[in-house]
Design an enzyme around this catalytic site. Structure first.
Site, PDB file in Angstrom:
ATOM      1  N   LYS A   1      63.789  44.245  77.021  1.00 52.16           N
ATOM      2  CA  LYS A   1      63.444  45.219  75.979  1.00 52.16           C
ATOM      3  C   LYS A   1      64.019  44.684  74.666  1.00 52.16           C
ATOM      4  CE  LYS A   1      63.718  50.207  75.192  1.00 52.16           C
ATOM      5  NZ  LYS A   1      64.270  51.476  75.727  1.00 52.16           N
TER       6      LYS A   1
ATOM      7  N   GLU B   1      60.555  56.055  70.629  1.00 48.89           N
ATOM      8  CA  GLU B   1      60.142  54.975  71.535  1.00 48.89           C
ATOM      9  C   GLU B   1      58.857  55.352  72.259  1.00 48.89           C
ATOM     10  OE1 GLU B   1      63.805  52.727  73.377  1.00 48.89           O
ATOM     11  OE2 GLU B   1      64.075  54.899  73.632  1.00 48.89           O
TER      12      GLU B   1
END
Length: 123
Positions: A102, A25
């Site tokens: 997200k 990420e």
């Protein structure tokens, strides 16, 4: 006293950033989407047709995007706190609600969205 029903809302601010717990990420980054409602007494601005008496939503949007883009952190909760602090830095803002989405969160099951929402005001 300010009317707490007056507000400026920004919906769907899209930002590519590098937040997350996992290395992948942080390395590749991913999209984040921010919704923000800022409570502002809009009467003075409306009465005088005066931008200086309100919050310039373009400036607010740019400040929010810059806050999300900088300094990677693990949690979207931390991102939301950062965005709230930035919005409260605009003088006329009394209170703010921030939702950080997200959409590509690393979750092993199908999902539509992951988000956190916080509400913060002036002390």
């Amino acid at each position: 006293m300010a009317d707490r029903r007056d507000r400026i809302t920004l919906t769907g601010l899209r930002v590519h950033a590098h937040h997350g717990v996992f290395d992948f990420e942080r390395e590749a980054g991913q999209p984040f989407v921010v919704d923000l409602t800022a409570w502002v007494d809009l009467a003075p601005a409306a009465a005088g047709d005066d931008l200086a008496q309100t919050v310039h939503y373009g400036d607010l949007a740019e400040a929010v995007v810059a806050a999300v883009e900088r300094d990677p952190v693990d949690l979207i909760e931390t991102v939301a706190e950062r965005v709230a602090a930035v919005a409260l830095g605009f003088g006329p803002v009394i209170e703010v609600e921030v939702t950080v989405h997200k959409p590509d969160a690393p979750i092993a099951v199908p999902f539509g969205d992951v988000a956190v929402t916080i509400v913060r005001g002036r002390p």
